[in-house]
Design an enzyme around this catalytic site. Sequence first.
Site, PDB file in Angstrom:
ATOM      1  N   TRP A 135      -2.490  -2.161  -6.069  1.00 18.74           N
ATOM      2  CA  TRP A 135      -2.942  -3.372  -5.203  1.00 18.74           C
ATOM      3  C   TRP A 135      -4.126  -3.920  -5.856  1.00 18.74           C
ATOM      4  O   TRP A 135      -5.246  -3.025  -6.276  1.00 18.74           O
ATOM      5  CB  TRP A 135      -3.342  -2.869  -3.799  1.00 18.74           C
ATOM      6  CG  TRP A 135      -3.471  -4.121  -2.988  1.00 18.74           C
ATOM      7  CD1 TRP A 135      -2.799  -5.454  -3.325  1.00 18.74           C
ATOM      8  CD2 TRP A 135      -3.993  -4.015  -1.715  1.00 18.74           C
ATOM      9  NE1 TRP A 135      -3.332  -6.088  -2.329  1.00 18.74           N
ATOM     10  CE2 TRP A 135      -4.004  -5.303  -1.112  1.00 18.74           C
ATOM     11  CE3 TRP A 135      -4.618  -2.991  -0.953  1.00 18.74           C
ATOM     12  CZ2 TRP A 135      -4.268  -5.732   0.190  1.00 18.74           C
ATOM     13  CZ3 TRP A 135      -5.180  -3.524   0.549  1.00 18.74           C
ATOM     14  CH2 TRP A 135      -5.026  -4.705   0.738  1.00 18.74           C
ATOM     15  N   ASP A 164       2.879   3.107  -7.786  1.00 16.79           N
ATOM     16  CA  ASP A 164       3.194   2.302  -6.510  1.00 16.79           C
ATOM     17  C   ASP A 164       2.715   0.760  -6.937  1.00 16.79           C
ATOM     18  O   ASP A 164       1.614   0.501  -7.238  1.00 16.79           O
ATOM     19  CB  ASP A 164       2.395   2.828  -5.343  1.00 16.79           C
ATOM     20  CG  ASP A 164       2.830   2.190  -4.119  1.00 16.79           C
ATOM     21  OD1 ASP A 164       3.741   2.540  -3.628  1.00 16.79           O
ATOM     22  OD2 ASP A 164       1.694   1.246  -3.893  1.00 16.79           O
ATOM     23  N   TYR A 207       1.791  -7.781  -4.449  1.00 13.15           N
ATOM     24  CA  TYR A 207       0.417  -7.526  -5.126  1.00 13.15           C
ATOM     25  C   TYR A 207       0.305  -8.618  -6.208  1.00 13.15           C
ATOM     26  O   TYR A 207       1.067  -8.638  -7.131  1.00 13.15           O
ATOM     27  CB  TYR A 207       0.370  -6.077  -5.762  1.00 13.15           C
ATOM     28  CG  TYR A 207       0.287  -5.316  -4.568  1.00 13.15           C
ATOM     29  CD1 TYR A 207       0.112  -5.348  -3.402  1.00 13.15           C
ATOM     30  CD2 TYR A 207       0.577  -3.854  -4.865  1.00 13.15           C
ATOM     31  CE1 TYR A 207       0.226  -4.205  -2.351  1.00 13.15           C
ATOM     32  CE2 TYR A 207       0.754  -2.773  -4.003  1.00 13.15           C
ATOM     33  CZ  TYR A 207       0.582  -3.185  -2.773  1.00 13.15           C
ATOM     34  OH  TYR A 207       0.661  -2.053  -1.835  1.00 13.15           O
ATOM     35  N   GLN A 259     -10.444   2.613   0.165  1.00  9.51           N
ATOM     36  CA  GLN A 259     -10.479   1.401  -0.833  1.00  9.51           C
ATOM     37  C   GLN A 259     -11.998   1.575  -1.386  1.00  9.51           C
ATOM     38  O   GLN A 259     -12.733   0.502  -1.677  1.00  9.51           O
ATOM     39  CB  GLN A 259     -10.489   0.187   0.118  1.00  9.51           C
ATOM     40  CG  GLN A 259      -8.864  -0.095   0.890  1.00  9.51           C
ATOM     41  CD  GLN A 259      -8.685  -1.561   0.953  1.00  9.51           C
ATOM     42  OE1 GLN A 259      -9.161  -2.089   1.775  1.00  9.51           O
ATOM     43  NE2 GLN A 259      -7.874  -1.804   0.056  1.00  9.51           N
ATOM     44  N   LYS A 298      -5.725   4.005  -6.284  1.00 13.56           N
ATOM     45  CA  LYS A 298      -5.645   2.678  -7.370  1.00 13.56           C
ATOM     46  C   LYS A 298      -6.978   2.732  -8.241  1.00 13.56           C
ATOM     47  O   LYS A 298      -8.128   3.055  -7.634  1.00 13.56           O
ATOM     48  CB  LYS A 298      -5.826   1.386  -6.585  1.00 13.56           C
ATOM     49  CG  LYS A 298      -5.699   0.369  -7.771  1.00 13.56           C
ATOM     50  CD  LYS A 298      -7.064  -0.151  -7.612  1.00 13.56           C
ATOM     51  CE  LYS A 298      -7.373  -1.323  -8.704  1.00 13.56           C
ATOM     52  NZ  LYS A 298      -8.664  -1.953  -8.735  1.00 13.56           N
TER      53      LYS A 298
HETATM   54  P1  NAP Z   1      -7.833   3.289  -2.587  1.00 10.14           P
HETATM   55  O1  NAP Z   1      -6.917   3.727  -3.524  1.00 10.14           O
HETATM   56  O2  NAP Z   1      -8.326   4.190  -1.755  1.00 10.14           O
HETATM   57  O3  NAP Z   1      -9.084   2.542  -3.388  1.00 10.14           O
HETATM   58  C1  NAP Z   1      -9.492   1.884  -4.628  1.00 10.14           C
HETATM   59  C2  NAP Z   1     -10.565   1.577  -4.772  1.00 10.14           C
HETATM   60  O4  NAP Z   1     -11.304   2.766  -5.001  1.00 10.14           O
HETATM   61  C3  NAP Z   1     -10.768   0.799  -5.948  1.00 10.14           C
HETATM   62  O5  NAP Z   1     -11.904  -0.006  -5.871  1.00 10.14           O
HETATM   63  C4  NAP Z   1     -11.151   1.814  -7.161  1.00 10.14           C
HETATM   64  O6  NAP Z   1     -12.041   1.242  -8.072  1.00 10.14           O
HETATM   65  C5  NAP Z   1     -12.076   2.792  -6.261  1.00 10.14           C
HETATM   66  N1  NAP Z   1     -11.666   4.262  -6.854  1.00 10.14           N
HETATM   67  C6  NAP Z   1     -10.559   4.845  -7.433  1.00 10.14           C
HETATM   68  N2  NAP Z   1     -10.695   5.993  -7.816  1.00 10.14           N
HETATM   69  C7  NAP Z   1     -12.136   6.103  -7.836  1.00 10.14           C
HETATM   70  C8  NAP Z   1     -12.931   7.298  -8.096  1.00 10.14           C
HETATM   71  N3  NAP Z   1     -12.511   8.289  -8.812  1.00 10.14           N
HETATM   72  N4  NAP Z   1     -14.435   7.142  -7.735  1.00 10.14           N
HETATM   73  C9  NAP Z   1     -14.760   6.205  -7.252  1.00 10.14           C
HETATM   74  N5  NAP Z   1     -14.003   4.994  -6.782  1.00 10.14           N
HETATM   75  C10 NAP Z   1     -12.627   5.036  -7.322  1.00 10.14           C
HETATM   76  O7  NAP Z   1      -7.398   1.909  -1.952  1.00 10.14           O
HETATM   77  P2  NAP Z   1      -6.080   0.988  -2.242  1.00 10.14           P
HETATM   78  O8  NAP Z   1      -5.967   0.361  -3.691  1.00 10.14           O
HETATM   79  O9  NAP Z   1      -6.157   0.137  -0.899  1.00 10.14           O
HETATM   80  O10 NAP Z   1      -4.858   2.044  -2.002  1.00 10.14           O
HETATM   81  C11 NAP Z   1      -4.217   2.705  -2.961  1.00 10.14           C
HETATM   82  C12 NAP Z   1      -2.785   2.077  -3.206  1.00 10.14           C
HETATM   83  O11 NAP Z   1      -2.020   2.077  -2.026  1.00 10.14           O
HETATM   84  C13 NAP Z   1      -2.618   0.854  -3.362  1.00 10.14           C
HETATM   85  O12 NAP Z   1      -3.396   0.213  -4.831  1.00 10.14           O
HETATM   86  C14 NAP Z   1      -1.069   0.119  -3.244  1.00 10.14           C
HETATM   87  O13 NAP Z   1      -0.639   0.492  -4.515  1.00 10.14           O
HETATM   88  C15 NAP Z   1      -0.963   1.139  -1.983  1.00 10.14           C
HETATM   89  N6  NAP Z   1      -1.470   0.458  -0.784  1.00 10.14           N
HETATM   90  C16 NAP Z   1      -0.109   0.130   0.061  1.00 10.14           C
HETATM   91  C17 NAP Z   1      -0.164  -0.486   1.305  1.00 10.14           C
HETATM   92  C18 NAP Z   1       0.910  -0.496   2.182  1.00 10.14           C
HETATM   93  O14 NAP Z   1       0.968  -1.536   3.154  1.00 10.14           O
HETATM   94  N7  NAP Z   1       1.899   0.064   1.821  1.00 10.14           N
HETATM   95  C19 NAP Z   1      -1.437  -1.048   1.721  1.00 10.14           C
HETATM   96  C20 NAP Z   1      -2.519  -0.552   0.979  1.00 10.14           C
HETATM   97  C21 NAP Z   1      -2.526   0.039  -0.474  1.00 10.14           C
HETATM   98  P3  NAP Z   1     -11.662   0.707  -9.226  1.00 10.14           P
HETATM   99  O15 NAP Z   1     -10.563  -0.004  -9.164  1.00 10.14           O
HETATM  100  O16 NAP Z   1     -12.838   0.000 -10.003  1.00 10.14           O
HETATM  101  O17 NAP Z   1     -11.142   1.962 -10.322  1.00 10.14           O
END
Ligand code: NAP
Length: 281
Positions: A24, A52, A57, A200, A239
């Site tokens: 995302w 995923d 997206y 996030q 992500k």
């Molecule tokens: P997340 O994975 O909890 O957080 C992503 C954020 O955390 C990004 O800003 C990323 O920064 C940062 N991050 C990642 N690894 C890190 C680390 N090791 N240290 C510090 N910061 C870190 O949130 P999300 O993107 O919302 O959720 C993950 C995935 O789930 C999405 O990408 C999507 O594929 C899926 N999703 C599904 C739904 C649904 O309704 N089914 C809803 C939301 C999300 P950088 O980008 O700078 O690395």
Amino acid sequence: MESSVRTTTLPCGEAIPVLGQGTWKMGEDSRRRSEEVDALKLGLDLGVTLIDTAEMYAGGGAEEVVAKAIAGRRAEVFLVSKVLPSNASQAGLQRACENSLKRLATDRIDLYLLHWPGSVPLSETVEAFEALKKAGKIRHWGVSNFDTDEMQELGLLSDGDKVQTNQVLYNLVRRGPEFDLTPWMRKRGIPLMAYSPVEQGALAYNARLAEVAARHSATAAQIALAWVIQQDGVIAIPKAGSQAHVRQNFAALDIKLTPQDIADLDSAFPPPSRKSGLEMI
Ligand code: NAP
């Protein structure tokens, strides 16, 4: 699929990694595209082979980023994409799937999810998923953002028992699913796919997590991830838009939380004591 990453088993019997890569917000800014592709590629190199994505997206842009990252190595990847509820009718699902396949530059999606419950009758969507399976366009299907009552409703439908996962918001500050959704799914051997496992990015700055992290020479974000994936039948799909974050997330697989860590985390982030509606981001 080959992977050195720990796995969990889908109801169909197939093993998939407990750590995947979310997408995302990828594909939204062309200046970040090559960094995003490189991040996903590194994840694949490390064995984080579950990716995923969703038609939603970046209006399909994230699927195009994924296509670049998996080019030439499709067989290594367990590809998850999602259909919008507004496209979940018999005809709509077929069209949406074809469009996703084009953007992903592949001939099949491994796991195709209904992004959230919508107004199309669930029985029609399940029938359409099964038709896509028969046509070889998808290998499995599942759902996302389904609360316990919705999983129960699905379970009563013909072929409803073919569901392979439910992808929901789940992390240390979103423990609601533990009340009755996770137990319901665990009883039926359906893994929960936890989205936004580091809230996030917000959990990377959490002071209570930093205390536990210090004991492991780790970061707060790694502890947040380690907590999610140490649970039976739970997959996390963080992500990461940079290679540095991909490496850190991969390293979280090696963190073994102690009983003291778990107790401290339970006290900082208490489990639910009553039912609350499933939260969504
Ligand atoms: P997340 O994975 O909890 O957080 C992503 C954020 O955390 C990004 O800003 C990323 O920064 C940062 N991050 C990642 N690894 C890190 C680390 N090791 N240290 C510090 N910061 C870190 O949130 P999300 O993107 O919302 O959720 C993950 C995935 O789930 C999405 O990408 C999507 O594929 C899926 N999703 C599904 C739904 C649904 O309704 N089914 C809803 C939301 C999300 P950088 O980008 O700078 O690395």
